[in-house]
Design an enzyme around this catalytic site. Structure first.
Site, PDB file in Angstrom:
ATOM      1  N   GLN A 153       6.708   6.199   9.778  1.00 18.72           N
ATOM      2  CA  GLN A 153       7.324   5.677  11.454  1.00 18.72           C
ATOM      3  C   GLN A 153       6.478   4.919  11.542  1.00 18.72           C
ATOM      4  O   GLN A 153       6.194   4.114  12.987  1.00 18.72           O
ATOM      5  CB  GLN A 153       8.005   6.643  11.756  1.00 18.72           C
ATOM      6  CG  GLN A 153       9.386   6.668  11.401  1.00 18.72           C
ATOM      7  CD  GLN A 153      10.688   7.775  11.979  1.00 18.72           C
ATOM      8  OE1 GLN A 153      10.020   8.468  12.956  1.00 18.72           O
ATOM      9  NE2 GLN A 153      11.353   7.925  12.096  1.00 18.72           N
ATOM     10  N   GLU A 163     -12.620 -20.895  27.328  1.00 15.92           N
ATOM     11  CA  GLU A 163     -12.558 -21.672  28.550  1.00 15.92           C
ATOM     12  C   GLU A 163     -11.511 -20.722  29.879  1.00 15.92           C
ATOM     13  O   GLU A 163     -10.403 -20.503  29.781  1.00 15.92           O
ATOM     14  CB  GLU A 163     -10.593 -21.962  27.287  1.00 15.92           C
ATOM     15  CG  GLU A 163     -11.798 -23.254  26.275  1.00 15.92           C
ATOM     16  CD  GLU A 163     -10.624 -24.264  26.282  1.00 15.92           C
ATOM     17  OE1 GLU A 163      -9.799 -24.819  27.106  1.00 15.92           O
ATOM     18  OE2 GLU A 163     -10.636 -24.603  24.920  1.00 15.92           O
ATOM     19  N   ARG A 208       0.499  -1.508   0.109  1.00 16.81           N
ATOM     20  CA  ARG A 208      -0.319  -0.172  -0.184  1.00 16.81           C
ATOM     21  C   ARG A 208       0.814   0.999   0.010  1.00 16.81           C
ATOM     22  O   ARG A 208       1.946   1.452   1.097  1.00 16.81           O
ATOM     23  CB  ARG A 208      -0.832  -0.173   1.659  1.00 16.81           C
ATOM     24  CG  ARG A 208      -1.408   1.286   1.599  1.00 16.81           C
ATOM     25  CD  ARG A 208      -3.406   0.974   1.003  1.00 16.81           C
ATOM     26  NE  ARG A 208      -3.800   2.200   0.652  1.00 16.81           N
ATOM     27  CZ  ARG A 208      -4.497   2.724  -0.024  1.00 16.81           C
ATOM     28  NH1 ARG A 208      -5.016   2.285  -1.336  1.00 16.81           N
ATOM     29  NH2 ARG A 208      -5.312   4.816   1.117  1.00 16.81           N
TER      30      ARG A 208
HETATM   31  N1  CAA Z   1      -6.529 -28.132  39.367  1.00 19.24           N
HETATM   32  C1  CAA Z   1      -7.124 -29.115  40.739  1.00 19.24           C
HETATM   33  N2  CAA Z   1      -8.105 -28.882  41.559  1.00 19.24           N
HETATM   34  C2  CAA Z   1      -8.479 -27.479  41.268  1.00 19.24           C
HETATM   35  C3  CAA Z   1      -7.985 -26.249  40.332  1.00 19.24           C
HETATM   36  C4  CAA Z   1      -7.130 -27.355  39.546  1.00 19.24           C
HETATM   37  N3  CAA Z   1      -6.527 -25.918  38.943  1.00 19.24           N
HETATM   38  N4  CAA Z   1      -8.074 -25.035  41.378  1.00 19.24           N
HETATM   39  C5  CAA Z   1      -9.072 -25.174  42.000  1.00 19.24           C
HETATM   40  N5  CAA Z   1      -9.191 -26.791  42.523  1.00 19.24           N
HETATM   41  C6  CAA Z   1      -9.456 -27.615  43.212  1.00 19.24           C
HETATM   42  C7  CAA Z   1      -9.033 -26.843  44.754  1.00 19.24           C
HETATM   43  O1  CAA Z   1      -8.676 -27.428  45.172  1.00 19.24           O
HETATM   44  C8  CAA Z   1     -10.315 -26.861  45.851  1.00 19.24           C
HETATM   45  O2  CAA Z   1     -11.011 -28.306  46.244  1.00 19.24           O
HETATM   46  P1  CAA Z   1     -11.090 -28.433  47.736  1.00 19.24           P
HETATM   47  O3  CAA Z   1     -13.286 -28.052  47.587  1.00 19.24           O
HETATM   48  O4  CAA Z   1     -11.135 -30.334  47.844  1.00 19.24           O
HETATM   49  O5  CAA Z   1     -10.753 -27.754  48.339  1.00 19.24           O
HETATM   50  C9  CAA Z   1     -12.440 -26.917  44.627  1.00 19.24           C
HETATM   51  O6  CAA Z   1     -11.231 -27.107  43.175  1.00 19.24           O
HETATM   52  C10 CAA Z   1     -12.811 -25.403  44.419  1.00 19.24           C
HETATM   53  O7  CAA Z   1     -11.490 -24.885  43.777  1.00 19.24           O
HETATM   54  P2  CAA Z   1     -11.352 -23.216  43.881  1.00 19.24           P
HETATM   55  O8  CAA Z   1     -11.957 -22.322  45.632  1.00 19.24           O
HETATM   56  O9  CAA Z   1     -10.286 -22.659  44.153  1.00 19.24           O
HETATM   57  O10 CAA Z   1     -12.705 -22.432  43.525  1.00 19.24           O
HETATM   58  P3  CAA Z   1     -14.014 -20.904  42.712  1.00 19.24           P
HETATM   59  O11 CAA Z   1     -14.837 -21.790  43.127  1.00 19.24           O
HETATM   60  O12 CAA Z   1     -12.668 -20.399  43.311  1.00 19.24           O
HETATM   61  O13 CAA Z   1     -13.283 -21.471  41.024  1.00 19.24           O
HETATM   62  C11 CAA Z   1     -12.153 -20.773  39.479  1.00 19.24           C
HETATM   63  C12 CAA Z   1     -12.547 -20.885  40.634  1.00 19.24           C
HETATM   64  C13 CAA Z   1     -10.613 -20.851  38.623  1.00 19.24           C
HETATM   65  C14 CAA Z   1     -13.018 -19.263  38.991  1.00 19.24           C
HETATM   66  C15 CAA Z   1     -12.862 -22.076  38.538  1.00 19.24           C
HETATM   67  O14 CAA Z   1     -14.547 -21.928  38.292  1.00 19.24           O
HETATM   68  C16 CAA Z   1     -13.214 -21.488  36.768  1.00 19.24           C
HETATM   69  O15 CAA Z   1     -11.627 -21.717  36.606  1.00 19.24           O
HETATM   70  N6  CAA Z   1     -13.899 -20.822  35.797  1.00 19.24           N
HETATM   71  C17 CAA Z   1     -13.841 -20.567  35.003  1.00 19.24           C
HETATM   72  C18 CAA Z   1     -14.210 -21.318  33.568  1.00 19.24           C
HETATM   73  C19 CAA Z   1     -14.157 -22.229  32.723  1.00 19.24           C
HETATM   74  O16 CAA Z   1     -13.077 -22.072  32.342  1.00 19.24           O
HETATM   75  N7  CAA Z   1     -15.277 -22.170  31.515  1.00 19.24           N
HETATM   76  C20 CAA Z   1     -14.605 -22.413  30.338  1.00 19.24           C
HETATM   77  C21 CAA Z   1     -15.885 -23.510  30.276  1.00 19.24           C
HETATM   78  S1  CAA Z   1     -14.981 -24.462  28.891  1.00 19.24           S
HETATM   79  C22 CAA Z   1     -15.585 -23.210  27.038  1.00 19.24           C
HETATM   80  O17 CAA Z   1     -15.171 -21.839  26.935  1.00 19.24           O
HETATM   81  C23 CAA Z   1     -16.743 -23.778  26.110  1.00 19.24           C
HETATM   82  C24 CAA Z   1     -16.132 -23.998  24.420  1.00 19.24           C
HETATM   83  O18 CAA Z   1     -16.417 -25.310  24.921  1.00 19.24           O
HETATM   84  C25 CAA Z   1     -14.322 -23.665  24.393  1.00 19.24           C
END
Ligand code: CAA
Length: 412
Positions: free
Chosen positions: A280, A367, A269
């Site tokens: 720049q 995600e 372009r």
């Molecule tokens: N790995 C393993 N365990 C985990 C973990 C991990 N990464 N993160 C948390 N946990 C466990 C914790 O240890 C805890 O265990 P206990 O109850 O035994 O203590 C339990 O899970 C609860 O953990 P949190 O208190 O941290 O959970 P929370 O309710 O505060 O949620 C969050 C945390 C990070 C916000 C989570 O809810 C999250 O990731 N939310 C986003 C969801 C998401 O990504 N959705 C997208 C879906 S897919 C999509 O988009 C569609 C598609 O098809 C592409």
């Protein structure tokens, strides 16, 4: 810190992906985007080339090449069409619950079919009233004899309709806090399981995103992932930790694809008597786009290599969130600047760059929104602060007492 080493297999798979992207994805990206049609031709080429085997362990018919190899393949496909990038990578998202949490029998039953490309997979977590708060699900599953019966609706099921295997997260124990949720596999064609709404999307239009409805869907008890109820939330979180580098790689591919087009355009372009790349302000934009894309790329590789090395756990979780958040913010920035480089033509659908812009936005949302990623990163940092205690001696005592009371929780 983890070394980033691409195996021979990872290099080979990436090269195959680039070839498929050049032959079957890029030339038809606009056509499938406009028609909102799935690119079956490219899917077949991906299956023939063995790319669905990338992340599946060798014992179940895969290459066992890991998350780093998956990132390389996804990046190449997404460079040509971000929508096809996710159409591919979502098969990993859907099958990770089985890989990470499934019983031996479940892995043998489903994974070879995914590896060969015979069956595609989807991940059903989100619902109308449970997005970022993934533990607040309402879809219910209860036991009846030898079966699980599932009722309710899922939202934003990527690959819905084209997929054959669905990992569905359901409430199996409403009274439990930590063991409320379980993941259950539902196969296409099971009575009561239906795709009710195909979404009309701003971007990634080649891949269907749908509502999935479960009207008393009955599946055998053996379909409960891991064979024990109550593990679903952990399976969902661990799965997302493994899959988020795939979204991040999709973002790097999308950013590189947009940058390549902007670069070519800026060199053709002419304005004020010379190519605009020589002005720049445009040169700076292109340089910034290249810097950010390259930085994102290496963060994604570092995250993927680290997950391959450490397996599920806190490091995987933090690295995945860092890469997903940074790379997808970069993709949005780069796509926005790429449109700017194209000027008025960038705003028109006759040119391919508008699609990169439309496709980029979802990367910051699905995600796990980038707000959720920052929350995850923040929680890890607060936990790590305890390990940095020796540094306290460099912080004046009075400041610590006044401004940093112990036990501050991340927003939680
Ligand atoms: N790995 C393993 N365990 C985990 C973990 C991990 N990464 N993160 C948390 N946990 C466990 C914790 O240890 C805890 O265990 P206990 O109850 O035994 O203590 C339990 O899970 C609860 O953990 P949190 O208190 O941290 O959970 P929370 O309710 O505060 O949620 C969050 C945390 C990070 C916000 C989570 O809810 C999250 O990731 N939310 C986003 C969801 C998401 O990504 N959705 C997208 C879906 S897919 C999509 O988009 C569609 C598609 O098809 C592409």
């Amino acid at each position: 810190m983890q070394d980033i080493i691409f195996s021979e297999k990872a290099r080979e798979l990436r090269a195959l992906a680039r070839q498929i992207a050049d032959e079957h994805v890029r030339p038809k990206a606009a056509q499938y985007d406009k028609a909102q049609e799935y690119n079956w031709e490219a899917k077949e080429a991906v299956a023939q080339a063995g790319l669905f085997r990338t992340w599946i362990p060798e014992e179940y018919g895969g290459h066992g090449a890991g998350v780093l190899a998956l990132a390389g393949v996804t990046e190449e496909l997404a460079k040509a069409d971000s929508g096809f990038g996710v159409a591919f990578a979502v098969n990993a998202l859907g099958s990770f619950p089985i890989i990470l949490g499934g019983t031996e029998e479940q892995k043998k039953r489903w994974l070879p079919q995914v590896a060969s490309g015979e069956k595609m997979v989807a991940f059903c977590l989100s619902e109308k009233f449970a997005g970022s708060d993934a533990s607040g699900l309402a879809v219910r599953a209860y036991e009846d004899g030898d079966e699980w019966v599932i009722c309710g609706e899922k939202k934003w099921t990527t690959n819905g309709g084209v997929a054959d295997i669905y990992s569905v997260f359901c409430v199996t124990d409403p009274d439990s806090k930590s063991r409320r949720i379980s993941a259950i596999v539902v196969e296409k064609g099971t009575p009561g399981f239906e795709v009710k709404k195909v979404e009309d999307k701003m971007g990634i239009r080649t891949v269907p995103v749908v509502e999935t409805h479960f009207d008393n869907v009955r599946v055998p008890k053996d379909n409960l992932i891991g064979g024990r109820a109550g593990l679903g939330f952990r399976h969902a979180m661990a799965t997302l930790d493994y899959a988020r580098p795939g979204v991040a790689a999709q973002a790097v591919g999308a950013a590189q694809g947009a940058l390549n087009l902007a670069n070519v355009y800026a060199n053709r372009r002419q304005q004020f008597g010379k190519p605009i790349s020589g002005h720049q302000m445009v040169t700076k934009m292109l340089a910034d786009m290249a810097m950010k894309t390259e930085a994102a790329r290496w963060l994604v590789y570092a995250a993927a290599a680290s997950i391959d090395s450490t397996g599920p756990g806190p490091t995987a979780s933090k690295m995945a969130a860092l890469a997903k958040c940074y790379a997808t913010d970069v993709a949005m920035d780069v796509a926005t600047d790429a449109v700017q480089v194209f000027g008025g033509y960038g705003f028109m659908e006759d040119y391919p760059i508008a699609k990169y812009f439309r496709d980029a936005k979802i990367l910051q949302i699905y995600e796990g929104t980038n707000q959720v990623q920052r929350m995850v990163i923040g929680r890890h940092l607060i936990r790590e602060a305890a390990e940095l205690e020796p540094l306290q001696e460099f912080i004046p005592q009075e400041t610590q007492e006044e401004y940093a009371p112990k036990g501050v929780a991340a927003d939680a």
